[in-house]
Scaffold this motif. Structure first.
Motif, PDB file in Angstrom:
ATOM      1  N   THR A 215      -5.707   2.342   6.673  1.00  0.00           N
ATOM      2  CA  THR A 215      -5.212   3.710   6.740  1.00  0.00           C
ATOM      3  C   THR A 215      -6.200   4.649   6.072  1.00  0.00           C
ATOM      4  O   THR A 215      -7.181   4.226   5.457  1.00  0.00           O
ATOM      5  N   VAL A 216      -5.926   5.945   6.179  1.00  0.00           N
ATOM      6  CA  VAL A 216      -6.811   6.929   5.565  1.00  0.00           C
ATOM      7  C   VAL A 216      -6.759   6.832   4.037  1.00  0.00           C
ATOM      8  O   VAL A 216      -7.678   7.276   3.347  1.00  0.00           O
ATOM      9  N   PHE A 217      -5.708   6.203   3.474  1.00  0.00           N
ATOM     10  CA  PHE A 217      -5.640   5.973   2.029  1.00  0.00           C
ATOM     11  C   PHE A 217      -6.372   4.704   1.628  1.00  0.00           C
ATOM     12  O   PHE A 217      -6.520   4.419   0.445  1.00  0.00           O
ATOM     13  N   GLY A 218      -6.781   3.889   2.616  1.00  0.00           N
ATOM     14  CA  GLY A 218      -7.430   2.615   2.322  1.00  0.00           C
ATOM     15  C   GLY A 218      -6.460   1.465   2.165  1.00  0.00           C
ATOM     16  O   GLY A 218      -6.791   0.440   1.575  1.00  0.00           O
ATOM     17  N   THR A 219      -5.236   1.580   2.712  1.00  0.00           N
ATOM     18  CA  THR A 219      -4.233   0.525   2.593  1.00  0.00           C
ATOM     19  C   THR A 219      -4.081  -0.208   3.925  1.00  0.00           C
ATOM     20  O   THR A 219      -4.642   0.188   4.948  1.00  0.00           O
ATOM     21  N   THR A 220      -3.285  -1.275   3.935  1.00  0.00           N
ATOM     22  CA  THR A 220      -3.241  -2.195   5.078  1.00  0.00           C
ATOM     23  C   THR A 220      -2.095  -1.948   6.049  1.00  0.00           C
ATOM     24  O   THR A 220      -1.933  -2.703   7.000  1.00  0.00           O
ATOM     25  N   GLN A 221      -1.284  -0.884   5.840  1.00  0.00           N
ATOM     26  CA  GLN A 221      -0.148  -0.681   6.747  1.00  0.00           C
ATOM     27  C   GLN A 221      -0.570  -0.422   8.183  1.00  0.00           C
ATOM     28  O   GLN A 221       0.210  -0.651   9.110  1.00  0.00           O
ATOM     29  N   SER A 222      -1.801   0.051   8.408  1.00  0.00           N
ATOM     30  CA  SER A 222      -2.256   0.284   9.780  1.00  0.00           C
ATOM     31  C   SER A 222      -2.501  -1.030  10.520  1.00  0.00           C
ATOM     32  O   SER A 222      -2.509  -1.050  11.753  1.00  0.00           O
ATOM     33  N   LEU A 223      -2.709  -2.120   9.781  1.00  0.00           N
ATOM     34  CA  LEU A 223      -2.837  -3.439  10.397  1.00  0.00           C
ATOM     35  C   LEU A 223      -1.474  -4.087  10.553  1.00  0.00           C
ATOM     36  O   LEU A 223      -1.117  -4.564  11.638  1.00  0.00           O
ATOM     37  N   VAL A 224      -0.720  -4.127   9.471  1.00  0.00           N
ATOM     38  CA  VAL A 224       0.641  -4.664   9.504  1.00  0.00           C
ATOM     39  C   VAL A 224       1.343  -4.235   8.222  1.00  0.00           C
ATOM     40  O   VAL A 224       0.767  -4.262   7.137  1.00  0.00           O
ATOM     41  N   SER A 225       2.578  -3.786   8.362  1.00  0.00           N
ATOM     42  CA  SER A 225       3.405  -3.511   7.195  1.00  0.00           C
ATOM     43  C   SER A 225       3.780  -4.835   6.536  1.00  0.00           C
ATOM     44  O   SER A 225       3.897  -5.867   7.209  1.00  0.00           O
ATOM     45  N   ILE A 226       3.975  -4.817   5.226  1.00  0.00           N
ATOM     46  CA  ILE A 226       4.286  -6.079   4.557  1.00  0.00           C
ATOM     47  C   ILE A 226       5.625  -6.643   5.026  1.00  0.00           C
ATOM     48  O   ILE A 226       5.859  -7.850   4.916  1.00  0.00           O
ATOM     49  N   ASP A 227       6.495  -5.800   5.592  1.00  0.00           N
ATOM     50  CA  ASP A 227       7.759  -6.309   6.134  1.00  0.00           C
ATOM     51  C   ASP A 227       7.557  -6.971   7.488  1.00  0.00           C
ATOM     52  O   ASP A 227       8.399  -7.753   7.929  1.00  0.00           O
ATOM     53  N   GLN A 294       7.637  10.980  -3.881  1.00  0.00           N
ATOM     54  CA  GLN A 294       7.261   9.787  -3.146  1.00  0.00           C
ATOM     55  C   GLN A 294       8.501   9.172  -2.521  1.00  0.00           C
ATOM     56  O   GLN A 294       9.428   8.788  -3.222  1.00  0.00           O
ATOM     57  N   ASN A 295       8.497   9.119  -1.218  1.00  0.00           N
ATOM     58  CA  ASN A 295       9.555   8.448  -0.469  1.00  0.00           C
ATOM     59  C   ASN A 295       8.893   7.468   0.489  1.00  0.00           C
ATOM     60  O   ASN A 295       8.244   7.875   1.455  1.00  0.00           O
ATOM     61  N   ASP A 296       9.044   6.191   0.194  1.00  0.00           N
ATOM     62  CA  ASP A 296       8.518   5.122   1.041  1.00  0.00           C
ATOM     63  C   ASP A 296       9.735   4.398   1.621  1.00  0.00           C
ATOM     64  O   ASP A 296      10.480   3.742   0.896  1.00  0.00           O
ATOM     65  N   PHE A 297       9.929   4.517   2.913  1.00  0.00           N
ATOM     66  CA  PHE A 297      11.181   4.071   3.522  1.00  0.00           C
ATOM     67  C   PHE A 297      10.887   3.375   4.838  1.00  0.00           C
ATOM     68  O   PHE A 297       9.796   3.508   5.422  1.00  0.00           O
ATOM     69  N   GLY A 298      11.874   2.634   5.330  1.00  0.00           N
ATOM     70  CA  GLY A 298      11.695   1.958   6.611  1.00  0.00           C
ATOM     71  C   GLY A 298      12.702   0.848   6.795  1.00  0.00           C
ATOM     72  O   GLY A 298      13.707   0.762   6.089  1.00  0.00           O
ATOM     73  N   GLY A 299      12.384  -0.036   7.751  1.00  0.00           N
ATOM     74  CA  GLY A 299      13.293  -1.138   8.028  1.00  0.00           C
ATOM     75  C   GLY A 299      12.722  -2.072   9.078  1.00  0.00           C
ATOM     76  O   GLY A 299      11.680  -1.807   9.683  1.00  0.00           O
ATOM     77  N   THR A 300      13.428  -3.182   9.281  1.00  0.00           N
ATOM     78  CA  THR A 300      13.040  -4.181  10.281  1.00  0.00           C
ATOM     79  C   THR A 300      14.272  -4.642  11.048  1.00  0.00           C
ATOM     80  O   THR A 300      15.407  -4.546  10.550  1.00  0.00           O
ATOM     81  N   LEU A 301      14.030  -5.138  12.240  1.00  0.00           N
ATOM     82  CA  LEU A 301      15.087  -5.748  13.025  1.00  0.00           C
ATOM     83  C   LEU A 301      14.456  -6.776  13.950  1.00  0.00           C
ATOM     84  O   LEU A 301      13.475  -6.481  14.632  1.00  0.00           O
ATOM     85  N   TYR A 323       9.251  -0.685  10.929  1.00  0.00           N
ATOM     86  CA  TYR A 323       8.809   0.696  10.726  1.00  0.00           C
ATOM     87  C   TYR A 323       8.694   0.955   9.231  1.00  0.00           C
ATOM     88  O   TYR A 323       9.543   0.524   8.444  1.00  0.00           O
ATOM     89  N   GLU A 324       7.637   1.656   8.852  1.00  0.00           N
ATOM     90  CA  GLU A 324       7.479   2.109   7.467  1.00  0.00           C
ATOM     91  C   GLU A 324       6.964   3.541   7.472  1.00  0.00           C
ATOM     92  O   GLU A 324       5.973   3.864   8.136  1.00  0.00           O
ATOM     93  N   GLY A 325       7.646   4.403   6.738  1.00  0.00           N
ATOM     94  CA  GLY A 325       7.232   5.794   6.600  1.00  0.00           C
ATOM     95  C   GLY A 325       6.943   6.123   5.143  1.00  0.00           C
ATOM     96  O   GLY A 325       7.620   5.630   4.239  1.00  0.00           O
ATOM     97  N   LEU A 326       5.945   6.943   4.921  1.00  0.00           N
ATOM     98  CA  LEU A 326       5.576   7.364   3.569  1.00  0.00           C
ATOM     99  C   LEU A 326       5.435   8.877   3.547  1.00  0.00           C
ATOM    100  O   LEU A 326       4.735   9.460   4.386  1.00  0.00           O
ATOM    101  N   ARG A 327       6.099   9.514   2.588  1.00  0.00           N
ATOM    102  CA  ARG A 327       5.946  10.934   2.328  1.00  0.00           C
ATOM    103  C   ARG A 327       5.629  11.069   0.836  1.00  0.00           C
ATOM    104  O   ARG A 327       6.490  10.848  -0.010  1.00  0.00           O
ATOM    105  N   LEU A 328       4.389  11.414   0.559  1.00  0.00           N
ATOM    106  CA  LEU A 328       3.902  11.396  -0.825  1.00  0.00           C
ATOM    107  C   LEU A 328       3.320  12.751  -1.177  1.00  0.00           C
ATOM    108  O   LEU A 328       2.553  13.337  -0.405  1.00  0.00           O
TER     109      LEU A 328
END
Length: 603
Positions: A215-227, A294-301, A323-328
């Motif tokens: 991601t633009v922050f340098g994190t891995t969510q663009s490859l796969v969310s940890i969930d 900071q609101n980091d939210f989401g879910g899986t199914l 899905y994972e959403g971040l508002r920071l």
């Protein structure tokens, strides 16, 4: 002698054509014998997934040896049967990504209807190769706190892995055994994830496919969310010939798939400035606490695909959505230098609009036409990472899957001039198709195809922070040369500064991008005590680089130069479009030779 040289040449060629084709699956092999130690040929061996009931079936050869390649990570049980012998069931076998498990069976004589359950678990020691690796599974990730919900910090659990500072053109972030940070190879579900792009910069190490698409922050969510992560494996040295192209670490990521039962989860991580103390420097300067949100939210199914009265996907078709959403809003406090009120008023008319674009000072006068400004602010960041995966078993010999991932991310920061903001955005999309076919009891094939795009966008703008007055675009860029890609820079590089050089930048849209097509195919073939594996990997990378139709820059080195309207240096230039094409083709061949149940040789 000639024949021996030919073998050496063949081995050399196989090791020279190093492939990127990292298989995201496991292999199970071993020998089936009776109680006297004699091999049992043509015995049926079934590797059965506990969660989906999918089966991977083969038979033993004349030496009683079996091999089941291309088995996805998960928990399995193995059933061995043949007429005239009792059926053996070995439960609780955990297979991780790229595992090579050697599991032997001793089958007693008796009716096939009698079942013997082996209570002892499979050995966790790798006895089939000498690779140095570390596996981190989903249960481990879920049970430890991860700052930012990104698994980068877990990569350092592998021996030889250290973090390094990242630069705009080489943000690899990790060094493995002293290699460069851009020398690591990332794969997701067996296809390359090295499609990184850098907003607004040339960035050859990234755009030539050497760094992952973070991601633009340098994190891995663009490859796969940890969930949505099943597990990942880091190999740091002595890996086999199917891994390579880059000499650093080999990071293989496997995403989650659905099971026969519906499972889901929701989460929300919350932080707010009402729970935190003020920044020390802001408190010392008597400034209010900057906003923090900071609101980091989401879910899986996930579960079987079921359409009432039309289709029941139990044991056949599964889906998994995450899905994972971040508002920071990240609080910051900065000390900057800005023009004094006197300099703004006394400067020539053509420069006054640019000087008024700086915030008003609120600190001491530096005596050189500049004064200090200290203020707090918040940098906003956003992320929306969505992925959908569907797995389908056409029959007992053919399994296919498809995965789509979209993860746009954006961050806005303020620099040495607090009225100047820089917006960086990455828009990552990937689609991966895969199929695993058991062609015969001795041969299987694994195919992967991927298309990835990674758009990178950079914008510089000016706002009214701290009493600043945004100037018209024409104050810096002549009207006849203005366009969306035109850029301008105005610098006050005075002596006696107490902070970074005050600099204004204007750029409506600077864009780079990366597009990747990746095709991978692996064939496994078992002959007596030999397990042959061959594969190819084709990548086509087509990056585009930022183009500026007009770029102007002016630097003033003293207060007097501003009053005279004469810059000490400057330039005007233009860049032309550039769209290189990077073609990578790799191939490999290897032989895993089981000399005995105690000795395995890899060639």
């Amino acid at each position: 002698m000639k024949q021996r040289n030919g073998v050496l040449v063949f081995i050399f060629l196989c090791s020279s054509l190093i492939s990127l084709a990292q298989t995201p699956t496991a292999v199970v092999n071993g020998q089936v014998r009776d109680t006297s130690g004699s091999a049992i040929p043509n015995a049926s061996v079934e590797v059965i997934n506990d969660a989906t009931n999918l089966r991977y079936v083969t038979e033993t050869n004349d030496e009683g040896i079996y091999s089941v390649p291309n088995v996805p990570p998960g928990t399995y049980h193995i059933r061995v049967s043949k007429q005239g012998f009792k059926t053996i069931v070995h439960p609780d076998i955990t297979l991780n990504v790229q595992d090579a498990k050697a599991i032997g069976f001793t089958v007693p004589v008796g009716p096939i209807s009698d079942t013997v359950t082996v209570e002892a678990g499979a050995s966790m020691i790798n006895t089939t190769d000498a690779s140095v690796s570390t596996v981190v599974d989903r249960q481990f990730v879920e049970n430890i706190p991860l700052n930012g919900r990104s698994f980068q910090s877990l990569l350092t659990l592998a021996p030889g892995v250290v973090t390094v500072p990242g630069g705009s053109n080489s943000s690899g972030q990790f060094s493995v055994n002293g290699q460069r940070a851009s020398a690591n190879n990332f794969t997701v579900d067996g296809v390359s994830a090295n499609f990184g792009a850098v907003p607004g910069t040339f960035g050859l190490p990234a755009n030539s496919g050497n760094t992952p698409g973070f991601t633009v922050f340098g994190t891995t969510q663009s490859l796969v969310s940890i969930d949505g992560l099943q597990e990942f494996k880091v190999q740091t040295s002595t890996y086999s010939s199917e891994y390579g192209r880059q000499p650093g670490g080999q990071v293989s990521i496997v995403t989650r798939s659905g099971t026969n039962q519906f499972h889901g989860s929701v989460f929300e991580y919350f932080r707010n400035d009402v729970l935190d103390a003020n920044d020390w420097f802001a408190d010392r300067a008597g400034r209010p606490k900057p906003a923090e949100r900071q609101n980091d939210f989401g879910g899986t199914l996930g579960g079987p695909v079921v359409i009432p009265a039309l289709y029941d996907g139990h044991n056949r078709t599964f889906f998994f959505f995450s899905y994972e959403g971040l508002r920071l809003r990240q609080p910051q406090f900065s000390l900057t230098n800005v023009p004094t009120l006197a300099l703004r008023q006394q400067a020539v008319a053509g420069i006054q609009p640019l000087l008024n674009a700086f915030p008003l000072p609120n600190g001491k006068d530096l005596g050189n036409g500049l004064a200090e400004l200290n203020a707090g602010y918040s940098n906003p960041s956003n992320l929306d990472a969505t992925s959908v995966r569907v797995d389908h078993s056409l029959n007992s010999k053919l399994v296919a899957f498809a995965r789509y991932n979209k993860a746009p991310s954006e961050i806005t920061t303020r620099g040495s001039v607090l009225s100047r903001f820089q917006s960086s955005r990455l828009d990552t999309q990937t689609i991966t198709l895969g199929a695993t076919a058991s062609l015969t009891p001795r041969m299987s094939n694994e195919f992967r195809a991927n298309y990835s795009s990674n758009g990178a966008y950079l914008t510089f703008g000016l706002d009214n922070f701290g009493g600043a007055v945004p100037p018209p675009q024409s104050a810096l860029i002549p009207t006849q040369y203005d366009s969306n890609s035109a850029a301008g820079s105005f610098n006050l590089q005075f002596s006696g500064l107490t902070a970074s050089v005050p600099q204004l930048n204007i750029l409506r849209n600077g864009s780079t991008s990366q597009r990747q097509v990746n095709i991978v195919d692996n064939v496994s073939y078992s002959v007596r005590s030999h397990q042959f594996k061959f594969g190819i990997d084709y990548r086509r990378l087509t990056p585009t680089f930022s183009v500026n139709s007009y770029v102007v820059s002016a630097t003033f080195s003293s207060q007097q130069q501003v009053l005279d309207g004469t810059a000490s240096s400057g330039f005007v230039r233009s860049t032309i479009p550039m769209e290189p094409v990077f073609l990578n083709f790799s191939a490999y061949g290897q032989d895993t030779w089981r000399l005995s149940h105690r000795l395995t040789l890899q060639l």
